[in-house]
Design a protein around this motif. Structure first.
Motif, PDB file in Angstrom:
ATOM      1  N   HIS A 520       0.704  -1.208   0.183  1.00  0.00           N
ATOM      2  CA  HIS A 520       0.113  -0.196   0.036  1.00  0.00           C
ATOM      3  C   HIS A 520       0.907   1.189  -0.060  1.00  0.00           C
ATOM      4  O   HIS A 520       0.343   2.176  -0.563  1.00  0.00           O
ATOM      5  CB  HIS A 520      -0.940  -0.083   1.359  1.00  0.00           C
ATOM      6  N   LEU A 521       2.131   1.317   0.588  1.00  0.00           N
ATOM      7  CA  LEU A 521       2.943   2.325   0.654  1.00  0.00           C
ATOM      8  C   LEU A 521       3.440   2.909  -0.649  1.00  0.00           C
ATOM      9  O   LEU A 521       3.371   4.080  -0.968  1.00  0.00           O
ATOM     10  CB  LEU A 521       4.017   1.945   1.559  1.00  0.00           C
ATOM     11  N   ALA A 522       3.401   1.883  -1.613  1.00  0.00           N
ATOM     12  CA  ALA A 522       3.822   2.058  -3.115  1.00  0.00           C
ATOM     13  C   ALA A 522       2.896   2.971  -3.606  1.00  0.00           C
ATOM     14  O   ALA A 522       2.856   3.923  -4.590  1.00  0.00           O
ATOM     15  CB  ALA A 522       3.848   0.968  -3.770  1.00  0.00           C
ATOM     16  N   ARG A 523       1.329   2.808  -3.194  1.00  0.00           N
ATOM     17  CA  ARG A 523       0.422   3.600  -3.654  1.00  0.00           C
ATOM     18  C   ARG A 523       0.470   5.084  -3.051  1.00  0.00           C
ATOM     19  O   ARG A 523       0.352   6.007  -3.832  1.00  0.00           O
ATOM     20  CB  ARG A 523      -1.223   3.100  -3.351  1.00  0.00           C
ATOM     21  N   LEU A 524       0.830   5.210  -1.643  1.00  0.00           N
ATOM     22  CA  LEU A 524       1.058   6.424  -1.077  1.00  0.00           C
ATOM     23  C   LEU A 524       2.077   7.234  -1.673  1.00  0.00           C
ATOM     24  O   LEU A 524       2.043   8.216  -1.832  1.00  0.00           O
ATOM     25  CB  LEU A 524       1.085   6.366   0.382  1.00  0.00           C
ATOM     26  N   ASP A 525       3.097   6.423  -2.276  1.00  0.00           N
ATOM     27  CA  ASP A 525       4.252   6.983  -3.011  1.00  0.00           C
ATOM     28  C   ASP A 525       3.953   7.742  -4.240  1.00  0.00           C
ATOM     29  O   ASP A 525       4.147   8.636  -4.358  1.00  0.00           O
ATOM     30  CB  ASP A 525       5.245   5.968  -3.132  1.00  0.00           C
ATOM     31  N   GLU A 526       2.914   6.954  -4.893  1.00  0.00           N
ATOM     32  CA  GLU A 526       2.769   7.489  -6.295  1.00  0.00           C
ATOM     33  C   GLU A 526       1.753   8.840  -6.079  1.00  0.00           C
ATOM     34  O   GLU A 526       1.912   9.688  -6.906  1.00  0.00           O
ATOM     35  CB  GLU A 526       1.576   6.663  -6.845  1.00  0.00           C
ATOM     36  N   LEU A 527       1.096   8.775  -4.721  1.00  0.00           N
ATOM     37  CA  LEU A 527       0.100  10.115  -4.487  1.00  0.00           C
ATOM     38  C   LEU A 527       1.278  11.213  -3.978  1.00  0.00           C
ATOM     39  O   LEU A 527       0.734  12.302  -3.551  1.00  0.00           O
ATOM     40  CB  LEU A 527      -0.806   9.840  -3.648  1.00  0.00           C
ATOM     41  N   LYS A 528       2.472  10.675  -3.736  1.00  0.00           N
ATOM     42  CA  LYS A 528       3.248  11.849  -3.045  1.00  0.00           C
ATOM     43  C   LYS A 528       2.883  12.114  -1.587  1.00  0.00           C
ATOM     44  O   LYS A 528       3.065  13.267  -1.094  1.00  0.00           O
ATOM     45  CB  LYS A 528       3.770  12.987  -3.993  1.00  0.00           C
ATOM     46  N   VAL A 529       2.301  11.274  -1.115  1.00  0.00           N
ATOM     47  CA  VAL A 529       1.972  11.275   0.365  1.00  0.00           C
ATOM     48  C   VAL A 529       3.427  11.226   1.080  1.00  0.00           C
ATOM     49  O   VAL A 529       3.981  10.187   1.318  1.00  0.00           O
ATOM     50  CB  VAL A 529       1.224  10.510   0.817  1.00  0.00           C
ATOM     51  N   GLY A 530       3.850  12.170   1.909  1.00  0.00           N
ATOM     52  CA  GLY A 530       5.014  12.118   2.514  1.00  0.00           C
ATOM     53  C   GLY A 530       5.019  11.651   4.070  1.00  0.00           C
ATOM     54  O   GLY A 530       5.106  12.196   5.146  1.00  0.00           O
ATOM     55  N   TYR A 531       4.334  10.267   3.907  1.00  0.00           N
ATOM     56  CA  TYR A 531       4.159   9.597   5.343  1.00  0.00           C
ATOM     57  C   TYR A 531       5.287   9.437   6.055  1.00  0.00           C
ATOM     58  O   TYR A 531       6.632   9.279   5.047  1.00  0.00           O
ATOM     59  CB  TYR A 531       3.333   8.203   4.957  1.00  0.00           C
ATOM     60  N   CYS A 532       5.460   9.076   7.271  1.00  0.00           N
ATOM     61  CA  CYS A 532       6.570   8.686   8.085  1.00  0.00           C
ATOM     62  C   CYS A 532       7.025   7.283   7.671  1.00  0.00           C
ATOM     63  O   CYS A 532       6.142   6.269   7.578  1.00  0.00           O
ATOM     64  CB  CYS A 532       6.026   8.693   9.635  1.00  0.00           C
TER      65      CYS A 532
END
Ligand code: ACM
Ligand code: ZN
Length: 610
Positions: A520-532
């Protein structure tokens, strides 16, 4: 005999047809659906794929539009519509009369069908479809060389709770409309359906109220902001402000509704009212010469005085709130109302006597009950933080339990509906990793695992009382989140854990969650979410043993990883000592640790010394 055997046979059949926790790696959905069955083969989405709508309504067209929006950005093409539901290479949306928010998704090599009963169900089926496609579907720029395939599968899904919330405080720091839309997009992607918008505070009033223009002309501003912790005594000397016009509010309400998110506005009372009082001092107990919007965080004794003027003001504000927000549920705050001013105020003391109340707590309860009557008379319901239990709960109030679980338990036992938002377990303003290397936060740490493992239905409740827990909410207080980037860093990926607790019925399985989360983090990466990214880093914890020694434990969230560490000053490598059990260190030793998978380091090296 048959009667006794049949249910067991049926149960076996159901279990065989559906594997709620054991999802194959090729499918990683967050929140985890109720049932996922994977078949051989795949559906190939290409330019010739057509969208079929069993009900060709504007709502369904709009939902299908979200698919085309994503494809246009990431794949560079969109899909045309067909009215042939029997054709090959179609993605169909069909009304199958399922309950609200539920959906079934069937993917075969020939077709994909999403069955629903309401628009929300169709929308959630589509969110799941996005997570079945390669993560590049979330890219905002065209990606070439991607095979847009969907594994053949059958997914049955419906939410555990009706209320799945995410809060955002826009008062301690202000956030613009573009960011709020992105926040709502991320919520919807995770099937989170309530946006709790914290709009008024001591530090700023953010909602335009036509009848009281000073609230935003003046009340949006504080002259400066404390730097560092609330007691640093050092200020930045820069005015901070911002507010939402009614036009913007309507726009956001509509934007959220199109994504099946209801916005629940919060208008704080009787405490956290200093920004309003700074504009209209007559709403206070009048004990001070001068009132000013707060410039640091905390709890302030300048609260609304329960006089007719105040109720007229709050009712007027509520009237405009009702015009703007269609939500039945309205949040009236209710938390952290000091009683110091009421104790000194002749009007408040007279009112306590006149009404035959015991004390200021009962006065607070009377205040909330009076507002509840008004709000109920307009067809709306109130929800408030735990403190509305003090002095007696208003008859129809729902409780948002933040002071641990106690308030939630009490309210459920009194048969009032409850949303669990406990501090610190669902407080996203708390550290998520080692405070030594994290930006300033409220406290903690509250790790991803702590959030994931929290059970929002307290064991002490009876089965009957448990029905009053209507949902969960993650709280984002922005004292230490001055920017959109910091909000996303604090909220994600921990909000994935809360979203899953709100949506998913099955027993928690931390290892399975971490496997899905990594994909799922790969999806957040695509969305450029700067998660911890603490997920990949070892968390070194020191447990004081003697004044000279610490016992060390090290953990890592990422699945299938091993931790290697050194104590001799060298950088850890794949050949360093493998962490298996806790060990002791002295003051001189520095623990250096890193996580490895298949011999390769996967996160950062972390260091810690007593
Ligand atoms: C709260 O955190 N004061 C609800
Ligand atoms: Zn008073």
């Amino acid at each position: 005999m048959m009667k006794r055997v049949l249910p067991a046979v049926l149960l076996l059949l159901v279990l065989a047809a559906c594997s709620p926790t054991e999802t194959p790696r090729s499918i990683s959905i967050i929140p985890q659906p109720s049932c996922v069955d994977v078949d051989e083969g795949q559906f190939i989405l290409n330019k010739n794929t057509r969208i079929y709508l069993d009900e060709d309504t504007p709502e369904l067209r709009r939902i299908a539009g979200f698919l085309n929006e994503k494809l246009a950005a990431a794949a560079g093409f969109t899909l045309a519509f067909t009215d042939n539901g029997m054709a090959e290479n179609i993605i169909g949306l069909r009304n199958a009369g399922l309950p609200d928010e539920a959906y079934e998704l069937m993917a075969t090599p020939r077709q994909i069908f999403i069955d629903y009963g309401t628009g929300a169900g169709a929308f959630y089926g589509l969110q799941t479809l996005f997570q079945l496609l390669p993560s590049a579907i979330f890219s905002t720029k065209k990606v070439s060389g991607v095979n847009w395939t969907v594994p053949c599968c059958r997914i049955d899904d419906a939410p555990r709770f009706a209320y799945r919330g995410m809060h955002l405080d826009v008062c301690l720091h202000f956030f613009d409309m573009d960011f709020l839309k992105r926040y709502i997009d991320l919520m919807a992607m995770h099937k989170v359906n309530r946006f709790h918008w914290h709009l008024t505070e001591d530090q700023g009033w953010r909602l335009e109220i036509k009848k009281y223009p000073l609230l935003t002309e003046k009340g949006q501003w504080r002259k400066e902001t404390v730097i560092g912790s609330l007691s640093s005594g050092i200020y930045d000397g820069k005015p901070h402000g911002g507010f939402y016009t009614q036009e913007e509010v309507r726009e956001l309400v509509q934007y959220a509704a199109e994504r099946y998110v209801t916005i629940i506005p919060e208008i704080e009372m009787p405490g956290h009212a200093l920004a309003a009082i700074a504009c209209y001092p007559e709403l206070s107990c009048g004990l001070e010469d001068h009132y000013e919007t707060a410039t640091k965080w905390g709890i302030f004794k300048q609260v609304y005085c329960p006089k007719e003027e105040t109720f007229a003001f709050l009712e007027d504000v509520m009237d405009e709130v009702f015009e703007l927000f269609p939500s039945t549920l309205v949040h009236i705050g209710g938390d952290e109302c000091p009683k110091a001013s009421w104790k000194q105020c002749p009007h408040c003391q007279g009112l306590i006597k006149k009404l035959g109340l015991k004390d200021e707590f009962e006065l607070q309860s009377w205040f909330i009950q009076r507002m509840e009557k008004y709000i109920n008379s307009k067809g709306r319901q109130i929800i408030g933080w735990d403190e509305i239990l003090q002095g007696g709960l208003a008859p129809n109030a729902k409780v948002m339990s933040w002071l641990g679980e106690e308030g939630g338990i009490k309210a459920a036992q009194q048969h009032h509906e409850v949303v669990m938002a406990p501090y610190p377990k669902y407080y996203l303003d708390y550290w998520q990793a080692d405070p030594d290397s994290e930006p300033l936060a409220m406290g903690g740490p509250t790790t991803l695992r702590t959030m994931y493992e929290y059970n929002p239905v307290p064991e002490v409740l009876t089965p009957e009382e448990r029905k009053y827990i209507i949902g969960v909410e993650g709280c984002v207080w922005t004292e230490y989140m001055p920017t959109p980037e910091r909000v996303e860093y604090m909220a994600w990926p921990r909000m994935c854990a809360i979203a899953e607790s709100g949506w998913t019925h099955s027993r928690k399985d931390w290892d399975a969650f971490t496997r899905r989360l990594e994909a799922h983090l790969a999806r957040l990466d695509e969305l450029k979410v700067g998660y911890c990214d603490a997920f990949y880093n070892p968390f070194i914890e020191f447990h004081k043993d003697t004044p000279y020694d610490c016992v060390v434990t090290i953990s890592v969230d990422a699945p299938d990883a091993e931790i290697r560490y050194t104590l001799d000053g060298s950088e850890p490598t794949a050949a360093s000592t493998l962490y298996t059990i806790p060990f002791a260190v002295n003051r001189q030793q520095v623990v250096r640790a890193a996580a490895f998978r298949d011999g390769k380091q996967i996160g950062k090296t972390k260091y810690k010394q007593m």
